[in-house]
Scaffold this motif. Structure first.
Motif, PDB file in Angstrom:
ATOM      1  N   ASN A 249       1.070  -2.646   6.209  1.00  0.00           N
ATOM      2  CA  ASN A 249      -0.348  -2.487   6.548  1.00  0.00           C
ATOM      3  C   ASN A 249      -0.750  -1.022   6.709  1.00  0.00           C
TER       4      ASN A 249
ATOM      5  N   SER B 196      -4.256   2.514   4.031  1.00  0.00           N
ATOM      6  CA  SER B 196      -3.986   2.109   5.406  1.00  0.00           C
ATOM      7  C   SER B 196      -5.071   1.177   5.931  1.00  0.00           C
ATOM      8  N   GLN B 197      -4.668   0.169   6.685  1.00  0.00           N
ATOM      9  CA  GLN B 197      -5.598  -0.756   7.324  1.00  0.00           C
ATOM     10  C   GLN B 197      -5.863  -0.389   8.784  1.00  0.00           C
ATOM     11  N   PHE B 198      -5.287   0.728   9.229  1.00  0.00           N
ATOM     12  CA  PHE B 198      -5.416   1.130  10.628  1.00  0.00           C
ATOM     13  C   PHE B 198      -6.380   2.303  10.784  1.00  0.00           C
ATOM     14  N   GLU B 199      -7.272   2.199  11.764  1.00  0.00           N
ATOM     15  CA  GLU B 199      -8.176   3.315  12.065  1.00  0.00           C
ATOM     16  C   GLU B 199      -7.443   4.430  12.797  1.00  0.00           C
TER      17      GLU B 199
ATOM     18  N   SER C 239      -1.719   2.572  16.732  1.00  0.00           N
ATOM     19  CA  SER C 239      -1.273   1.256  16.261  1.00  0.00           C
ATOM     20  C   SER C 239       0.243   1.147  16.324  1.00  0.00           C
TER      21      SER C 239
ATOM     22  N   SER D  21       4.372  -2.266  -0.742  1.00  0.00           N
ATOM     23  CA  SER D  21       3.048  -2.876  -0.606  1.00  0.00           C
ATOM     24  C   SER D  21       2.357  -3.075  -1.945  1.00  0.00           C
TER      25      SER D  21
ATOM     26  N   ALA E 222      -2.745 -13.476   3.254  1.00  0.00           N
ATOM     27  CA  ALA E 222      -3.427 -13.068   4.484  1.00  0.00           C
ATOM     28  C   ALA E 222      -3.819 -14.262   5.348  1.00  0.00           C
TER      29      ALA E 222
END
Length: 435
Positions: free
Chosen positions: A34, A171-174, A179, A247, A254
């Motif tokens: 992720n 990336s899916q993280f802010e 995280s 990835s 999902a």
């Protein structure tokens, strides 16, 4: 007394294995997957709570050479007693059964289709056998199980990285660093440090280890902690990197629960690395890694309650049996359900555990009883909004905590705890010199 290389290696391997359980293996690959091109920053955050803090906890054990009770006694005897009981109840009720759930879902059910009850029953029966023979824990785990686990992990990581295309996704993280820090909570390694560290201390007290002097034990534990920490660092970084670089080659559904996403991703990585044989390797790896952690948790809890009742061996046996029965009951839940139950518990107990670990490795002048009490109290107070925010999020609470640094990342306790430490140290009463 000179520490023998054999004792150092056995203790280091045992310590690594007692740390490395279900979450340690399943969490990093999906975290890297992720994180995509931010995998390095996520890895750094993960290392803070899953490697650095736990190893500092082992260093604290090396200094104290007592039990978990010694970690909190400077706050007050009552606090330390309550804290110890909570830690061991949490450990036996959540991370220990979680190892059985992970073993069933990934290793046993796909191969044999058995029920979780049967898996948990056999699993914890074996755990009980190991715990009741606790004097042999270090040798059995350190000499045989851990080297096998490490070799298989390195094979999966090494071949996986070598055969990947070295391309990552977005990336899916802010906040990748944050995280990683919060995901590191889920390994339970900081709690594991104070629990299994006590197991190491007790095990070293057996004559067959031939380590008697305080200084020798301290050196052995410290060196073993650094070696185990380095091993954890390599494995975690490798698993996160493999997840990130695969990835673009592996697709995960999902719509599946997080635990199945983690399991499927790790299985696909193992197959791509080692072929169809990877499934077998993964099953063995999961089973061994989970099993050694469960043994450490149950043994640690049994040791503690034995000490509360005048070193009664009967209490040790009863606690071990109760812990294993509870493991069978809770272990029938799926891995993700156990994680969801664990999150609010971790948001409450993890910050307190972290500050106790950090304070216990500081020199005496920086860790007086007054400092312990002030920092722990402030940490407790500022952890409450994190727990409430997870269980019942509201606009009013969000507005109130918006003034607290890092509160939106469930780390609102960090700045207040550090400020309290420095302020308390500066204003503490000065001792009168005796002429």
């Amino acid at each position: 007394m000179n520490i023998q290389r054999k004792e150092l290696l056995v203790t280091s391997f045992a310590l690594f294995s007692l740390f490395f359980g279900a979450g340690n293996l399943l969490l990093p690959p999906l975290l890297g997957y992720n994180a995509g091109d931010d995998w390095f920053w996520v890895a750094i955050g993960f290392m803070i709570t899953a490697v650095v803090i736990p190893i500092i906890g082992i260093l604290a054990h090396a200094r104290l050479q007592g039990t978990l009770y010694d970690f909190g006694k400077k706050v007050s005897p009552t606090f330390s007693l309550i804290y110890c009981v909570l830690i061991y109840i949490i450990s036996v009720a959540i991370p220990s059964p979680r190892t059985a759930a992970a073993t069933h879902e990934i290793a046993i059910h796909p191969a044999f289709g058995t029920s979780p009850l049967l898996t948990s029953a056999i699993y914890f029966a074996l755990v009980l056998v190991f715990v009741l023979n606790r004097s042999k824990i270090l040798n059995l785990i350190g000499k045989f199980l851990t080297p096998f686990i490490v070799l298989m992990l390195l094979a999966v990581i090494g071949i996986g990285l070598f055969s990947s295309e070295f391309t990552t996704g977005i990336s899916q993280f802010e906040a990748p660093l944050v995280s990683g820090i919060l995901e590191g909570y889920q390994t339970f390694d900081a709690i594991g440090a104070v629990v299994v560290g006590a197991v190491i201390i007790v095990s070293l007290n057996f004559k067959n280890m031939e380590v008697e002097q305080y200084s020798s034990k301290r050196t052995l534990i410290r060196k073993s902690g650094f070696i185990a920490g380095f091993g954890l660092f390599i494995i975690y970084a490798g698993l996160i990197a493999v997840g990130a670089y695969y990835s673009s080659e592996i697709s995960i559904n999902a719509e599946l629960s997080n635990d199945m996403q983690r399991a499927n991703l790790l299985r696909d990585i193992s197959i791509k690395s080692l072929g169809e044989f990877g499934n077998t390797v993964l099953s063995i790896l999961i089973s061994l890694a989970c099993f050694t952690t469960a043994v450490g948790i149950i043994a640690g809890a049994s040791d503690y309650f034995k000490g509360l009742f005048n070193n009664s061996q009967t209490v040790f046996v009863v606690t071990a049996i109760f812990g294993c029965i509870l493991g069978v009951v809770v272990g029938q839940l799926n891995f993700n359900s156990i994680i969801m139950v664990a999150i609010p518990v971790l948001l409450f107990i993890y910050p307190i555990t972290i500050v106790l670990i950090l304070l216990n490795v500081l020199p005496e002048k920086f860790s007086t009883s007054l400092i312990f009490r002030a920092v722990v109290l402030v940490t407790f107070v500022f952890s409450i909004p994190d727990v409430i925010g997870f269980l019942n999020p509201s606009e009013g609470l969000a507005e109130l905590t918006s003034y607290i640094p890092f509160a939106k990342h469930s780390l609102g306790w960090v700045v207040p705890a550090f400020l309290t430490f420095f302020i308390t140290f500066l204003v503490k009463p000065k001792k009168k010199s005796v002429e």
